[in-house]
Design a protein around this motif. Structure first.
Motif, mmCIF file in Angstrom:
data_model
loop_
_atom_site.group_PDB
_atom_site.id
_atom_site.type_symbol
_atom_site.label_atom_id
_atom_site.label_comp_id
_atom_site.label_asym_id
_atom_site.label_seq_id
_atom_site.Cartn_x
_atom_site.Cartn_y
_atom_site.Cartn_z
ATOM 1 N N GLY A 60 -0.003 2.308 -7.796
ATOM 2 C CA GLY A 60 1.055 2.215 -7.958
ATOM 3 C C GLY A 60 1.261 0.520 -7.859
ATOM 4 N N ILE B 220 -7.182 8.321 -4.241
ATOM 5 C CA ILE B 220 -6.411 7.678 -3.619
ATOM 6 C C ILE B 220 -6.028 6.571 -3.775
ATOM 7 C CG2 ILE B 220 -6.778 7.473 -1.222
ATOM 8 C CD1 ILE B 220 -4.479 9.111 0.163
ATOM 9 N N GLY B 221 -7.594 5.718 -3.583
ATOM 10 C CA GLY B 221 -7.857 4.294 -3.614
ATOM 11 C C GLY B 221 -7.147 3.797 -5.287
ATOM 12 N N THR C 206 -5.154 5.578 -7.473
ATOM 13 C CA THR C 206 -3.599 5.902 -6.992
ATOM 14 C C THR C 206 -2.849 4.927 -6.229
ATOM 15 O OG1 THR C 206 -4.329 8.411 -6.651
ATOM 16 C CG2 THR C 206 -1.773 7.675 -6.304
ATOM 17 N N ILE C 207 -3.565 4.170 -5.419
ATOM 18 C CA ILE C 207 -2.456 3.024 -5.062
ATOM 19 C C ILE C 207 -2.654 2.182 -5.627
ATOM 20 C CG2 ILE C 207 -3.077 1.502 -2.729
ATOM 21 C CD1 ILE C 207 -4.024 3.827 -1.287
ATOM 22 N N SER D 198 4.527 2.178 -13.110
ATOM 23 C CA SER D 198 3.753 3.256 -12.629
ATOM 24 C C SER D 198 3.121 4.086 -13.992
ATOM 25 C CB SER D 198 3.409 3.808 -11.317
ATOM 26 O OG SER D 198 3.157 3.298 -10.334
ATOM 27 N N GLY E 27 2.688 5.320 -7.298
ATOM 28 C CA GLY E 27 0.903 5.690 -8.300
ATOM 29 C C GLY E 27 1.040 7.300 -8.218
ATOM 30 N N PHE E 28 1.723 8.045 -6.992
ATOM 31 C CA PHE E 28 1.244 9.328 -6.721
ATOM 32 C C PHE E 28 2.434 10.512 -7.781
ATOM 33 C CE2 PHE E 28 3.615 13.246 -4.972
ATOM 34 C CZ PHE E 28 2.158 14.311 -4.736
ATOM 35 N N LEU F 91 0.694 3.832 -3.053
ATOM 36 C CA LEU F 91 0.709 4.761 -3.097
ATOM 37 C C LEU F 91 2.256 6.617 -3.554
ATOM 38 C CD1 LEU F 91 -1.198 6.860 -2.305
ATOM 39 C CD2 LEU F 91 -0.139 6.638 0.585
ATOM 40 N N ILE F 92 3.219 6.552 -3.115
ATOM 41 C CA ILE F 92 3.794 6.397 -3.457
ATOM 42 C C ILE F 92 4.332 7.062 -5.586
ATOM 43 C CG2 ILE F 92 6.709 6.828 -3.657
ATOM 44 C CD1 ILE F 92 6.393 5.682 -0.171
ATOM 45 N N LEU G 30 0.330 -1.565 -0.048
ATOM 46 C CA LEU G 30 -0.372 -0.110 0.000
ATOM 47 C C LEU G 30 0.933 1.119 0.355
ATOM 48 C CD1 LEU G 30 -2.604 -1.280 2.260
ATOM 49 C CD2 LEU G 30 -3.040 -0.980 0.117
ATOM 50 N N VAL G 31 2.083 1.567 0.805
ATOM 51 C CA VAL G 31 2.565 2.753 0.950
ATOM 52 C C VAL G 31 3.872 2.840 -0.373
ATOM 53 C CG1 VAL G 31 5.020 3.497 2.117
ATOM 54 C CG2 VAL G 31 2.952 2.686 3.545
#
Length: 102
Positions: free
Chosen positions: A38, A31-32, A34-35, A74, A16-17, A13-14, A9-10
Motif C-alpha cells: 500500500g 500484514i507487513g 500488505t502495508i 497498489s 494494500g488490502f 494497510l487499507i 501505515l493506515v
C-alpha cells in the motif's frame, strides 16, 4: 512526524488490502507486506497523479497520493510483483522442476 508515519501505515494497510481484494488470485503475503504494498502503491499513485494532472508541482513527482490514487497504485504494484514473482516460481520447464532422468 509520528502522525505522518501512522497515516502512512493506515493508508498503506487499507490500500494494500483493497488491492489484494480487487486483483483476483492468491497472494500469500502477511500484514507487513500488505502495508508495504500500500505504501509503494501510494507513491506510484502520487507519481501518476503528478504526471497526468501536474497537481502539486511544488512538491515534485515523488509524493504520496490520496486513498484512491493509493489503491490504483497498489493494484499496479501488485500486478508488477506478480509478473516478476511468477516467472521465478514456475522455472524454465513450465510448472514443475524436472530432474535429469524424468
Amino acid at each position: 512526524m509520528p502522525g505522518l508515519i501512522i497515516t502512512l501505515l493506515v493508508v498503506g494497510l487499507i490500500a494494500g488490502f483493497l488491492a489484494r481484494l480487487l486483483v483476483p488470485g492468491r497472494d500469500p503475503m502477511g500484514i507487513g507486506a500488505t502495508i508495504l504494498l500500500g505504501i509503494v502503491g501510494s507513491f506510484i499513485g502520487g507519481f501518476l497523479g503528478y504526471v497526468l494532472f501536474h497537481h502539486d508541482k511544488s512538491q515534485g513527482f515523488f509524493q504520496p497520493a490520496g486513498l484512491l490514487g493509493s489503491i490504483i497504485g497498489s493494484v499496479i504494484a501488485l500486478l508488477i510483483y506478480r509478473s516478476m514473482n511468477g516467472s521465478r516460481r514456475h522455472g524454465v520447464m513450465g510448472g514443475r522442476r524436472r530432474g535429469i532422468f524424468n
